[in-house]
Scaffold this active site. Structure first.
Site, short mmCIF file in Angstrom:
data_model
loop_
_atom_site.label_atom_id
_atom_site.label_comp_id
_atom_site.label_asym_id
_atom_site.label_seq_id
_atom_site.Cartn_x
_atom_site.Cartn_y
_atom_site.Cartn_z
N LYS A 214 -23.04 -101.70 36.41
CA LYS A 214 -23.46 -101.21 37.66
C LYS A 214 -22.45 -100.01 37.97
O LYS A 214 -21.21 -100.19 38.32
CB LYS A 214 -23.28 -102.12 38.77
N GLU B 43 -13.15 -113.37 44.41
CA GLU B 43 -14.19 -113.27 43.18
C GLU B 43 -13.97 -114.50 42.10
O GLU B 43 -14.88 -114.88 41.27
CB GLU B 43 -14.26 -111.85 42.72
N HIS C 222 -21.85 -113.30 49.53
CA HIS C 222 -21.90 -111.56 49.72
C HIS C 222 -22.80 -111.30 50.81
O HIS C 222 -22.61 -110.23 51.20
CB HIS C 222 -22.12 -111.17 48.19
N HIS D 71 -12.84 -106.24 50.31
CA HIS D 71 -14.17 -106.61 50.22
C HIS D 71 -13.72 -108.08 49.86
O HIS D 71 -14.45 -108.97 50.31
CB HIS D 71 -14.46 -105.95 48.89
N ARG E 187 -28.70 -112.95 37.71
CA ARG E 187 -27.57 -112.06 38.09
C ARG E 187 -27.20 -112.09 39.70
O ARG E 187 -25.84 -111.96 40.01
CB ARG E 187 -27.54 -110.61 37.72
N GLU F 110 -30.76 -107.49 36.52
CA GLU F 110 -30.70 -108.29 37.85
C GLU F 110 -32.33 -108.56 38.20
O GLU F 110 -32.89 -108.10 39.18
CB GLU F 110 -30.44 -107.52 39.08
N HIS G 165 -21.28 -108.80 53.32
CA HIS G 165 -21.52 -107.55 53.64
C HIS G 165 -21.66 -107.41 55.21
O HIS G 165 -21.43 -106.31 55.96
CB HIS G 165 -22.86 -107.15 52.84
N LYS H 206 -18.74 -113.33 33.97
CA LYS H 206 -19.64 -112.21 34.07
C LYS H 206 -20.18 -111.64 33.24
O LYS H 206 -21.43 -111.41 32.96
CB LYS H 206 -18.51 -111.11 34.57
N ASN I 215 -23.92 -112.89 43.67
CA ASN I 215 -23.67 -112.57 45.21
C ASN I 215 -23.43 -113.49 46.04
O ASN I 215 -23.38 -113.72 47.38
CB ASN I 215 -25.02 -111.89 45.61
N ARG J 130 -27.10 -85.76 30.96
CA ARG J 130 -27.89 -87.20 30.81
C ARG J 130 -27.42 -88.30 30.13
O ARG J 130 -27.76 -89.08 29.49
CB ARG J 130 -29.23 -86.74 29.90
N1 LIG Z 1 -19.77 -102.12 39.97
C1 LIG Z 1 -19.81 -103.38 40.33
O1 LIG Z 1 -20.24 -104.40 39.62
C2 LIG Z 1 -18.93 -103.77 41.54
C3 LIG Z 1 -18.59 -105.03 41.73
C4 LIG Z 1 -17.63 -105.15 42.83
C5 LIG Z 1 -17.14 -104.36 43.49
N2 LIG Z 1 -17.40 -102.86 43.21
C6 LIG Z 1 -16.89 -101.88 43.93
O2 LIG Z 1 -15.59 -101.64 43.60
C7 LIG Z 1 -14.93 -101.19 44.66
C8 LIG Z 1 -13.90 -101.97 45.21
O3 LIG Z 1 -12.90 -101.93 44.25
P1 LIG Z 1 -11.43 -102.54 44.20
O4 LIG Z 1 -11.24 -103.45 44.96
O5 LIG Z 1 -10.82 -102.38 42.77
O6 LIG Z 1 -10.58 -101.08 44.99
P2 LIG Z 1 -10.15 -99.74 44.78
O7 LIG Z 1 -10.89 -99.13 43.43
O8 LIG Z 1 -10.37 -98.88 45.93
O9 LIG Z 1 -8.74 -100.12 44.60
C9 LIG Z 1 -7.96 -100.59 45.57
C10 LIG Z 1 -6.55 -100.03 45.71
O10 LIG Z 1 -5.55 -100.27 45.01
C11 LIG Z 1 -5.28 -99.14 44.30
N3 LIG Z 1 -4.93 -99.31 42.85
C12 LIG Z 1 -5.75 -99.56 41.95
N4 LIG Z 1 -5.06 -99.97 40.84
C13 LIG Z 1 -3.70 -100.13 41.19
C14 LIG Z 1 -2.50 -100.44 40.56
N5 LIG Z 1 -2.70 -100.87 39.10
N6 LIG Z 1 -1.23 -100.20 40.93
C15 LIG Z 1 -1.25 -100.05 42.50
N7 LIG Z 1 -2.31 -99.53 43.07
C16 LIG Z 1 -3.55 -99.63 42.58
C17 LIG Z 1 -6.24 -98.05 44.82
O11 LIG Z 1 -5.71 -96.74 44.83
C18 LIG Z 1 -6.79 -98.68 46.05
O12 LIG Z 1 -5.69 -98.11 47.07
C19 LIG Z 1 -15.88 -101.15 45.85
O13 LIG Z 1 -16.29 -99.70 46.02
C20 LIG Z 1 -17.28 -101.82 45.37
O14 LIG Z 1 -18.44 -101.46 45.91
C21 LIG Z 1 -18.42 -102.69 42.22
ZN LIG Z 2 -17.85 -108.89 45.38
#
Ligand SMILES: NC(=O)c1ccc[n+]([C@@H]2O[C@H](COP(=O)([O-])OP(=O)(O)OC[C@H]3O[C@@H](n4cnc5c(N)ncnc54)[C@H](O)[C@@H]3O)[C@@H](O)[C@H]2O)c1
Ligand SMILES: [Zn+2]
Length: 376
Positions: free
Chosen positions: A149, A191, A255, A272, A248, A243, A259, A233, A252, A127
């Site tokens: 999130k 972003e 976005h 993304h 918030r 949100e 998407h 942020k 988007n 929990r």
């Molecule tokens: N929670 C939120 O508010 C929120 C907001 C935006 C995106 N997201 C989520 O985040 C995800 C995308 O995040 P991302 O773009 O960081 O992708 P990711 O976590 O997949 O990382 C991108 C790539 O970089 C590699 N990597 C990470 N750090 C590294 C480093 N320092 N050196 C070398 N390689 C490295 C990872 O292995 C991966 O292959 C999606 O799932 C999306 O839905 C969440």
């Molecule tokens: Zn985004």
């Protein structure tokens, strides 16, 4: 550059202050051990992306050891595929096997994938375990690690299962971006530009002026963009944590289109941020078509995106994907209200509004036009 702190102010709950700090700077990973020790934490489970275990997670781990904490490392395979129920279940099992109790803290080291997954596992195991976010991608440092999130994907769609679970703190170490592939880095800049368009005209102008240093990931430029983005942020999250007020939702911007582009092209074609860049181009065009902004602003936004190495050719993407399918996906968007099309649109540089009831014909026109701005 001295490390800096951005505070995320949150309303207290159950007598607990839930506000937390984001630390931004070079070498911040070494602060983790002392920080957790100061919170009287004695055991930490580091959940880390396989790509960062050897370098960045190791620095965090050494810091935790030096501060006297007992640690365990759980590795997660790189890639969006790990944000899945099976992977969450595996981690729950590993935590149970290690007899992790409620006093143990989770330290999530990686990009948005590990941040979202480890945050969700932390939120749900016994929990709720405290979690610290250690973002190692630009996307995670400027966006996903802040705001609480968490979640995983289902075959039916992205981020369909999850919850709000704020971290105890965020450690954004600029040095960890040195190993990030260039394409991942540039994708994160979408972003960053977004914050300029939605909230901060002078930051947008700063990005224009320093575009070469930004594109080259110069450390001083990185420090400024991560700090400024984190502030934006943090402010938005403070004002609309769950949100509910609509504020918030301005995050988007671009976005809804993004998407649809990601989904219609099959996940994996665009990163993304690349889809967000195309989505901002389409959203700005829509705003222009509706008479909210003039075409000079559309051009100005698109020029900066292109100069930072981001894709802006919506026309060629829209030619490949069926407009009907894109519209159908946008109607199903989690953020759509009763199937009505709703977009975040600029009214001027640095200001956006949430606009309901936009006609499918206007959206289709934006996707089918040869472009209101000069395309190159
Ligand atoms: N929670 C939120 O508010 C929120 C907001 C935006 C995106 N997201 C989520 O985040 C995800 C995308 O995040 P991302 O773009 O960081 O992708 P990711 O976590 O997949 O990382 C991108 C790539 O970089 C590699 N990597 C990470 N750090 C590294 C480093 N320092 N050196 C070398 N390689 C490295 C990872 O292995 C991966 O292959 C999606 O799932 C999306 O839905 C969440
Ligand atoms: Zn985004």
């Amino acid at each position: 550059m001295t490390p800096q702190t951005v505070r995320v102010e949150l309303a207290a709950a159950g007598g607990c202050d839930r506000s937390y700090d984001i630390r931004v700077g070079q070498g911040i990973l070494a602060e983790i051990g002392p920080q957790l020790a100061a919170h009287k934490v004695t055991r930490a489970v580091v959940i880390a992306d396989a790509a960062v275990v050897a370098q960045h997670a190791r620095i965090a781990l050494e810091s935790l050891h030096a501060a006297g904490l007992d640690t365990l490392v759980l590795e997660v395979a790189s890639g969006e595929g790990s944000k899945a129920a099976g992977e969450a279940a595996r981690l729950w099992g590993d935590l149970a096997e290690a007899a992790v109790d409620r006093k143990t803290h989770i330290v999530a080291v990686g990009g948005g994938v590990v941040g979202d997954l480890a945050g969700f596992v932390a939120a749900t195991y016994v929990r709720g375990l405290a979690v610290w976010q250690v973002p190692t991608t630009l996307v995670a440092q400027v966006d996903s690690a802040i705001g609480g999130k968490t979640g995983i994907n289902l075959p039916a769609g992205k981020n369909l299962v999850g919850c709000f679970w704020q971290p105890r703190g965020v450690f954004s170490d600029i040095n960890s971006l040195a190993t990030l592939p260039k394409r991942e880095y540039l994708s994160g800049l979408a972003e960053v530009v977004k914050y300029g368009v939605i909230r901060d005209e002078s930051f947008f102008a700063w990005l224009e002026e320093h575009r070469q240093a930004v594109a080259a990931a110069d450390p001083a430029a990185l420090h400024h963009i991560i700090l400024t983005s984190s502030r934006h942020k943090a402010e938005v999250v403070s004002q609309d944590e769950h949100e509910t007020s609509g504020l918030r939702a301005i995050l988007n911007y671009g976005h809804t289109f993004a998407h649809a582009f990601e989904s219609a092209s099959g996940y994996g074609r665009f990163l993304h941020g690349e889809a967000v860049s195309l989505g901002m181009v389409a959203a700005a065009r829509l705003a222009c078509r509706l008479g909210r902004i003039d075409s000079e602003l559309v051009d100005r936004q698109n020029r900066l995106l292109a100069e930072l190495g981001l894709p802006t050719d919506v026309d060629s993407v829209a030619r490949e994907l069926a407009t009907d399918e894109l519209l159908a996906i946008m109607r199903r968007d989690k953020k759509a209200v009763s199937g009505q099309l709703r977009f975040v649109l600029p009214t001027r540089l640095g200001h956006v509004e949430l606009v309901d009831g936009i006609s499918a014909a206007d959206v289709a026109a934006v996707l089918e036009t040869t472009g209101l701005e000069a395309t190159g």
